[in-house]
Design an enzyme around this catalytic site. Structure first.
Site, PDB file in Angstrom:
ATOM      1  N   GLU A 175     -10.485   2.655   2.846  1.00 51.60           N
ATOM      2  CA  GLU A 175     -10.518   1.490   2.042  1.00 51.60           C
ATOM      3  C   GLU A 175      -9.372   1.638   1.056  1.00 51.60           C
ATOM      4  O   GLU A 175      -9.093   2.206  -0.102  1.00 51.60           O
ATOM      5  CB  GLU A 175     -11.860   2.086   1.191  1.00 51.60           C
ATOM      6  CG  GLU A 175     -13.286   1.987   1.840  1.00 51.60           C
ATOM      7  CD  GLU A 175     -14.563   2.364   1.171  1.00 51.60           C
ATOM      8  OE1 GLU A 175     -14.382   2.932   0.139  1.00 51.60           O
ATOM      9  OE2 GLU A 175     -15.430   3.182   2.047  1.00 51.60           O
TER      10      GLU A 175
ATOM     11  N   TYR B 248       0.549  -1.138   0.109  1.00 51.05           N
ATOM     12  CA  TYR B 248       0.523  -0.100  -0.407  1.00 51.05           C
ATOM     13  C   TYR B 248       0.969   1.484   0.522  1.00 51.05           C
ATOM     14  O   TYR B 248       1.408   1.319   0.716  1.00 51.05           O
ATOM     15  CB  TYR B 248      -1.452   0.176   1.375  1.00 51.05           C
ATOM     16  CG  TYR B 248      -1.725  -1.054   1.503  1.00 51.05           C
ATOM     17  CD1 TYR B 248      -3.496  -1.357   0.488  1.00 51.05           C
ATOM     18  CD2 TYR B 248      -1.855  -1.834   1.595  1.00 51.05           C
ATOM     19  CE1 TYR B 248      -3.630  -1.659  -0.499  1.00 51.05           C
ATOM     20  CE2 TYR B 248      -2.754  -2.918   1.843  1.00 51.05           C
ATOM     21  CZ  TYR B 248      -3.916  -2.878   0.668  1.00 51.05           C
ATOM     22  OH  TYR B 248      -4.773  -3.716   0.839  1.00 51.05           O
TER      23      TYR B 248
ATOM     24  N   GLU C 211     -17.731  -2.125  -5.497  1.00 51.30           N
ATOM     25  CA  GLU C 211     -17.091  -2.664  -4.100  1.00 51.30           C
ATOM     26  C   GLU C 211     -15.949  -3.259  -3.923  1.00 51.30           C
ATOM     27  O   GLU C 211     -16.616  -4.696  -4.673  1.00 51.30           O
ATOM     28  CB  GLU C 211     -18.150  -2.980  -2.905  1.00 51.30           C
ATOM     29  CG  GLU C 211     -18.962  -1.552  -2.639  1.00 51.30           C
ATOM     30  CD  GLU C 211     -18.720  -1.135  -1.682  1.00 51.30           C
ATOM     31  OE1 GLU C 211     -18.037  -1.170  -0.755  1.00 51.30           O
ATOM     32  OE2 GLU C 211     -19.574  -0.166  -1.634  1.00 51.30           O
TER      33      GLU C 211
ATOM     34  N   ARG D 106     -12.921   7.021   8.417  1.00 56.46           N
ATOM     35  CA  ARG D 106     -13.325   7.330   6.458  1.00 56.46           C
ATOM     36  C   ARG D 106     -13.509   8.265   6.012  1.00 56.46           C
ATOM     37  O   ARG D 106     -13.879   8.189   4.628  1.00 56.46           O
ATOM     38  CB  ARG D 106     -15.185   6.493   6.917  1.00 56.46           C
ATOM     39  CG  ARG D 106     -16.054   6.695   5.780  1.00 56.46           C
ATOM     40  CD  ARG D 106     -17.390   5.868   6.537  1.00 56.46           C
ATOM     41  NE  ARG D 106     -18.794   6.122   5.717  1.00 56.46           N
ATOM     42  CZ  ARG D 106     -18.890   5.454   4.451  1.00 56.46           C
ATOM     43  NH1 ARG D 106     -18.595   4.619   4.242  1.00 56.46           N
ATOM     44  NH2 ARG D 106     -20.337   5.920   3.880  1.00 56.46           N
TER      45      ARG D 106
ATOM     46  N   HIS E  51     -13.786   7.207   0.584  1.00 55.50           N
ATOM     47  CA  HIS E  51     -13.512   6.906   1.743  1.00 55.50           C
ATOM     48  C   HIS E  51     -12.267   6.664   2.558  1.00 55.50           C
ATOM     49  O   HIS E  51     -11.779   5.238   1.697  1.00 55.50           O
ATOM     50  CB  HIS E  51     -14.580   5.816   1.674  1.00 55.50           C
ATOM     51  CG  HIS E  51     -15.977   5.760   1.771  1.00 55.50           C
ATOM     52  ND1 HIS E  51     -16.593   5.234   1.390  1.00 55.50           N
ATOM     53  CD2 HIS E  51     -16.705   7.552   2.087  1.00 55.50           C
ATOM     54  CE1 HIS E  51     -17.522   5.859   1.261  1.00 55.50           C
ATOM     55  NE2 HIS E  51     -17.729   7.178   2.462  1.00 55.50           N
TER      56      HIS E  51
ATOM     57  N   HIS F 291     -14.770   1.506  -4.300  1.00 56.00           N
ATOM     58  CA  HIS F 291     -15.059   1.561  -3.191  1.00 56.00           C
ATOM     59  C   HIS F 291     -14.374   0.146  -2.296  1.00 56.00           C
ATOM     60  O   HIS F 291     -14.327  -1.302  -3.405  1.00 56.00           O
ATOM     61  CB  HIS F 291     -16.331   2.022  -2.884  1.00 56.00           C
ATOM     62  CG  HIS F 291     -17.198   3.287  -2.675  1.00 56.00           C
ATOM     63  ND1 HIS F 291     -17.337   3.666  -1.169  1.00 56.00           N
ATOM     64  CD2 HIS F 291     -17.166   3.538  -3.587  1.00 56.00           C
ATOM     65  CE1 HIS F 291     -17.531   5.435  -1.300  1.00 56.00           C
ATOM     66  NE2 HIS F 291     -17.626   5.141  -3.156  1.00 56.00           N
TER      67      HIS F 291
HETATM   68  O1  0X9 Z   1     -22.068   3.571   2.094  1.00 60.38           O
HETATM   69  C1  0X9 Z   1     -21.511   3.945   0.669  1.00 60.38           C
HETATM   70  O2  0X9 Z   1     -21.022   5.089   0.521  1.00 60.38           O
HETATM   71  C2  0X9 Z   1     -20.894   2.618  -0.289  1.00 60.38           C
HETATM   72  N1  0X9 Z   1     -20.380   1.827   0.513  1.00 60.38           N
HETATM   73  S1  0X9 Z   1     -18.847   1.514   2.036  1.00 60.38           S
HETATM   74  O3  0X9 Z   1     -18.586   0.622   2.932  1.00 60.38           O
HETATM   75  N2  0X9 Z   1     -17.700   1.323   0.715  1.00 60.38           N
HETATM   76  O4  0X9 Z   1     -19.120   2.608   2.888  1.00 60.38           O
HETATM   77  C3  0X9 Z   1     -22.004   2.237  -1.201  1.00 60.38           C
HETATM   78  C4  0X9 Z   1     -22.105   3.361  -1.806  1.00 60.38           C
HETATM   79  C5  0X9 Z   1     -21.612   2.889  -3.165  1.00 60.38           C
HETATM   80  N3  0X9 Z   1     -22.759   2.924  -3.733  1.00 60.38           N
HETATM   81  C6  0X9 Z   1     -22.892   4.228  -4.542  1.00 60.38           C
HETATM   82  N4  0X9 Z   1     -22.092   5.114  -5.041  1.00 60.38           N
HETATM   83  N5  0X9 Z   1     -23.613   3.977  -5.628  1.00 60.38           N
HETATM   84 ZN    ZN Z   2     -17.224   3.441   0.448  1.00 55.77          ZN
END
Ligand code: 0X9
Ligand code: ZN
Length: 402
Positions: free
Chosen positions: A170, A106, A366, A224, A167, A293
């Site tokens: 991640e 990383y 994701e 986050r 985030h 993500h």
């Molecule tokens: O909650 C979020 O923002 C995303 N999941 S996370 O666990 N990485 O935080 C999901 C949202 C992603 N969906 C879209 N970008 N539409």
């Molecule tokens: Zn995320």
């Protein structure tokens, strides 16, 4: 094999406090069967799977020199080895990591920027950068454009925008987006230019949340949000709840400044979200968008703020399964679906906004894993994740291409 035996030894040594520091590779002479038997039966880590007569290289950790001496082995020094223990601690220091190590380790914020600056230095025509805004803590944010320069009189270029690390915790998304950058450059510079880079440009925001990302390295690995000071000692707005489309609707974000999904005081209250918004609005013809993500191994499409179907449902139901097939083809299973239906309602996301304004394929993807390691995905999974991300992104480029 080598790493495994080193690791077992490291575990065995954990907690022992012996004088010799550091790890070394030494060459033990094995003149006869008796020495070979003594070596094989010892607790020393031979680096060949099956040691044989002649010589055998051995990895010795702190304190193990005494074992060699006690066993009356003859040996010579070969080279120092990296300490296989405390990997987490070591990459936090980051000092010895080279640009080429991005597939194995990383990278922290400065290393990610150095990686893209290195690409730009190598190919200053094909790789350019654009300042897109300034973070809460005053850091310049960058987007890198990879593609041929615009030529007078040519067709307008199709622009694909992708972002990583919106985030902060991640981390695999930063590693993956570096690989996309590298592979796009390779596609333009290979002897047979690759079709997926014809007449389109890829705009990469490697760090959509630099303040948060730095904070995960210096202070708290699982941070986050961004680093907005909300007052009362509380920090952070979820940038993926700060976009205007569906902002604050349907319970898909929080009004509590201490929440992980705090939406901020208004749509686009956060400079990091404004920066990406401005970039997307500035590139010209927008052809597609992906926000990376982790974790869940899901290919998500709009809407995320409502379970109502998007106007281009048929397009998403055509494109997403192709991405799913590409990303799953090397053995990691990805699924696809409308975010609000297969994951949860998330209001004010970046890809809902891009889809809302431009009505082009816009995804939130994701990456690994499905929960075993979660955000702290081990470094030995970087390589494989990068491969599947590239297969998916290459497919995306061919689908959205002009
Ligand atoms: O909650 C979020 O923002 C995303 N999941 S996370 O666990 N990485 O935080 C999901 C949202 C992603 N969906 C879209 N970008 N539409
Ligand atoms: Zn995320």
């Amino acid at each position: 094999m080598l790493r495994k035996s080193l690791f077992i030894s490291a575990l065995a040594l954990a907690g022992s406090a012996m004088a010799q520091e550091g790890w070394y590779q030494v060459r033990v002479s094995v003149p006869d069967q008796q020495t070979l038997t003594r070596l094989t039966n010892s607790s020393l880590d031979t680096m060949d799977c099956v040691p044989h007569l002649g010589s055998a290289d051995v990895a010795i950790g702190p304190g193990e020199l005494s074992k060699l001496l006690a066993g009356r082995f003859q040996f010579t020094y070969v080279r120092p080895l990296e300490d296989p223990r405390n990997w987490e601690e070591r990459h936090k220091s980051g000092s010895s990591i080279q640009v080429d190590d991005y597939r194995l380790h990383y990278f922290d914020a400065d290393q990610i920027l150095a990686f893209f600056e290195n690409l730009r230095a190598q190919y200053p025509i094909l790789v350019t950068r654009k300042p897109i805004g300034t973070t809460v803590n005053g850091e310049q944010m960058w987007a890198y454009r990879i593609g041929r320069p615009l030529q007078q009189g040519s067709l307008p270029i199709n622009n694909i925008v992708i972002e990583g690390l919106i985030h902060a915790r991640e981390w695999i998304t930063g590693a993956s987006i570096m690989h996309i950058g590298k592979m796009c450059v390779d596609g333009l510079t290979s002897p047979q230019p690759q079709a997926f880079m014809q007449n389109q440009a890829v705009w990469i925001v490697p760090m959509a949340n630099p303040d948060g990302y730095r904070y995960t390295w210096t202070t708290y690995r699982l941070w986050r949000k961004n680093r907005k000071n909300n007052g009362g000692g509380i920090y952070g707005v979820d940038l993926n709840r700060n976009y205007s489309t569906g902002w604050g609707q349907n319970g898909g974000s929080s009004t509590n400044p201490d929440s992980e999904t705090y939406r901020g005081t208004a749509p686009f209250s956060e400079p990091e979200a404004v920066a990406v918004q401005g970039l997307v609005n500035s590139v010209g013809r927008v052809g597609g968008f992906i926000d990376y993500h982790s974790y869940a191994q899901l290919i998500l499409w709009p809407w995320s703020y409502t379970t109502t179907r998007p106007p281009d449902l048929a397009m998403f139901q055509n494109v997403a399964p192709q991405l799913e097939t590409a990303m799953s083809s090397t053995g990691t299973n990805y699924d696809q679906g409308q975010c609000a239906r297969i994951l949860y309602i998330a209001s004010g996301t970046s890809n809902d906004w891009v889809y809302d304004i431009y009505r082009k394929p816009a995804f939130g993807i994701e990456l690994r894993d499905t929960g075993q390691f979660g955000f702290e995905l081990p470094e030995n999974q970087i390589f494989g994740t990068q491969d599947e991300v590239w297969l998916g992104f290459k497919k995306f480029l061919t689908i959205v291409g002009p």
